[in-house]
Design an enzyme around this catalytic site. Structure first.
Site, PDB file in Angstrom:
ATOM      1  N   HIS A  63       0.818  -1.220   0.000  1.00 24.36           N
ATOM      2  CA  HIS A  63       0.000   0.000   0.000  1.00 24.36           C
ATOM      3  C   HIS A  63       0.852   1.271   0.000  1.00 24.36           C
ATOM      4  CE1 HIS A  63      -3.503  -2.457   1.934  1.00 24.36           C
ATOM      5  NE2 HIS A  63      -3.264  -2.785   0.675  1.00 24.36           N
TER       6      HIS A  63
ATOM      7  N   ARG B 295      -3.220  -9.643   5.431  1.00 23.69           N
ATOM      8  CA  ARG B 295      -3.083  -9.374   4.000  1.00 23.69           C
ATOM      9  C   ARG B 295      -1.869  -8.481   3.746  1.00 23.69           C
ATOM     10  NH1 ARG B 295      -9.012  -7.458   2.570  1.00 23.69           N
ATOM     11  NH2 ARG B 295      -8.937  -6.754   4.724  1.00 23.69           N
ATOM     12  N   PHE B 296      -1.073  -8.274   4.779  1.00 26.47           N
ATOM     13  CA  PHE B 296       0.288  -7.730   4.679  1.00 26.47           C
ATOM     14  C   PHE B 296       0.352  -6.337   4.039  1.00 26.47           C
ATOM     15  CE2 PHE B 296       0.240 -12.380   3.794  1.00 26.47           C
ATOM     16  CZ  PHE B 296       0.469 -12.778   5.109  1.00 26.47           C
ATOM     17  N   CYS B 297      -0.685  -5.524   4.239  1.00 24.77           N
ATOM     18  CA  CYS B 297      -0.728  -4.175   3.635  1.00 24.77           C
ATOM     19  C   CYS B 297      -0.518  -4.253   2.129  1.00 24.77           C
ATOM     20  CB  CYS B 297       0.289  -3.232   4.270  1.00 24.77           C
ATOM     21  SG  CYS B 297      -0.021  -2.950   6.012  1.00 24.77           S
ATOM     22  N   ALA B 298      -0.936  -5.370   1.555  1.00 29.28           N
ATOM     23  CA  ALA B 298      -0.902  -5.533   0.091  1.00 29.28           C
ATOM     24  C   ALA B 298      -2.182  -6.304  -0.246  1.00 29.28           C
ATOM     25  CB  ALA B 298       0.350  -6.272  -0.343  1.00 29.28           C
TER      26      ALA B 298
END
Ligand code: PLP
Length: 451
Positions: free
Chosen positions: A136, A373-376
């Site tokens: 992100h 969701r790992f900032c992705a």
């Protein structure tokens, strides 16, 4: 005394790496409590989020702290020393990433801050091009942006970029991660730079993940901008970097308006002469401790690549091989499981909610990793669909670095195997996606979730 492991190393060299030659990190021998009341050595597999602090970084900061005072302001001797140390640190970081002599290197808070700064200095007539696979921090800051779809092979990335640049032309900034934070896969930076420059555009690399795992040379790679965070390079204390071509920095409005960024302010405060140099974008009191920490990390990692890269390669192969032998495990992959990558592995386990899995690994085994969701979000959703686990909206991620050893990797693989084959040792409750252990399970096969 270090432990020797045989290594089929980075490239094709074979080597034996002793853990005793690797730089030490703090907290590698930490014991943590488990849900059953016992203690276990903590196994930290969350380096991609934040790496532990290097001992050399802690030493450098402790040595410097007695001298700590105002930086770039103040006439006292200690102020002069702090200012010199801050600028010396900048030089060390510049050397670490191979800056060109006329590049600016601005200290920021982290990569997110650095990429937001870049978004602010991009000329107004310039379109930013990103792939939807970005973190992100690379996906969201841009004003005028063309987002390209996620590609499932490297050729697709190159072709899509070429096509977009053919339409947009030279007034473009390409922003791409060096390695994805979800799968660790490397992007073909040399080719991406070549394509970008063939169209007369510029390229920025988000090196948040790459920087602790591979040497980067901005000059050799001919990359225009580079952003990264200290805390992923074993240097806490809230520092990051944006480095690159000076003209955009000089032409842009200051990122922050305030002290330190000005040459002169008139009686009418609208009458401001802003600095044209690096201070233009470093208003406010500099983070000298962060800079000292980062410089120490750069120095330490720079001299350790020859052991660090092959050592991590052994751990990664062992982890992926072990997980691949467990039928319930699905490793996520963007370009394919054989592509080159850094030490990051995201996966799901059939029949076990990733949040529950991460909690169980922590409270039953003393293993720390990340789930989510790992900032992705777009990338993680895409990879889950692709891996045939569309029911799951999240995954778990194990990431490697200094402080991880073969024994810890084996503990992780064994724990996943036990959970897959036998089940959980505790009963758990969940609310709003968070899991808590409630009681020891009577039968492992009954263990798991109580909603
Ligand atoms: N870019 C990538 C590829 C990342 O993995 C991260 C963090 O995980 C970031 C950017 C953001 O870094 P920070 O949180 O330090 O700003």
């Amino acid at each position: 005394m270090g432990v020797f492991v045989n290594v089929k190393s980075f490239g094709s060299r074979h080597a034996a790496v002793s853990t005793s030659v690797l730089p030490a990190v703090l907290g590698a021998d930490m014991n943590v409590p488990l849900a059953d009341g016992t203690m276990a050595p903590f196994a930290n597999f969350d380096h991609a989020a934040t790496a532990p602090c290097l001992e050399a970084v802690a030493d450098a900061v402790n040595t410097f702290l007695p001298w700590y005072t105002s930086t770039h302001r103040g006439a006292g001797t200690l102020s002069a020393i702090c200012t010199a140390k801050y600028e010396e640190s900048r030089i060390t970081v510049r050397q670490f990433i191979g800056c060109r002599p006329d590049d600016h290197l601005v200290f920021t808070r982290n990569t997110t801050d650095a990429l937001n700064m870049l978004a602010r200095i991009v000329p107004e007539d310039t379109t930013t091009i990103v792939f939807a696979h970005e973190h992100h921090a690379g996906l969201l800051p841009w004003r005028d942006v063309r987002t390209l779809p996620i590609q499932s092979d490297v050729d697709g990335v190159l072709t899509a970029l070429d096509g977009a640049l053919a339409e947009i032309g030279a007034k473009a900034l390409v922003v791409v991660t060096g390695a994805t934070n979800v799968t660790g896969e490397l992007l073909p930076l040399e080719e991406l730079v070549a394509i970008t420059h063939r169209h007369g555009a510029r390229i920025a690399v988000d090196a948040a993940q790459l920087v602790a795992h591979r040497p980067i040379d901005m000059t050799a790679l001919d990359v225009d901008y580079l952003a990264f965070s200290g805390h992923k390079l074993y240097a806490p204390f809230g520092i990051g970097v944006l480095a690159g071509r000076s003209d955009w920095f000089v032409a842009a409005e200051p990122y922050l308006r305030g002290g330190g960024a000005t040459v002169n302010v008139g009686d009418d405060p609208r009458d401001v002469e802003w600095s044209l140099g690096v201070p233009r974008h470093e208003a406010g009191t500099p983070n000298v401790i962060g800079a000292v920490a980062l410089a120490a990390a750069c120095e330490t990692v720079r001299t350790a690549w020859d052991s660090l890269i092959p050592y991590e390669s052994v751990l990664l192969t062992r982890l992926r091989t072990g997980l691949a032998e467990i039928p319930e495990v699905n490793e996520l992959s963007l370009f394919g499981l054989t592509e080159d990558r850094i030490g990051i592995v995201s996966f799901t386990v059939d029949g076990v909610d990733p949040g529950l899995l991460a909690t169980a690994l922590s409270v039953e085994y003393g293993i720390g990793l990340r789930q989510g969701r790992f900032c992705a979000h777009p990338l993680t959703r895409h990879l889950l669909r692709k891996s045939g686990t569309p029911g799951s909206e999240t995954a778990v991620r194990a990431s490697l670095g200094l402080g991880v050893d073969v024994a810890k990797v084996d503990r992780l693989v064994d724990a996943i195997r036990t959970i897959s084959e036998i089940g959980l040792r505790m009963l758990y409750v969940t609310q709003d996606g968070t899991w808590w252990p409630t009681a020891v399970s009577v039968s492992s096969h009954d263990a798991g979730s109580v909603h």
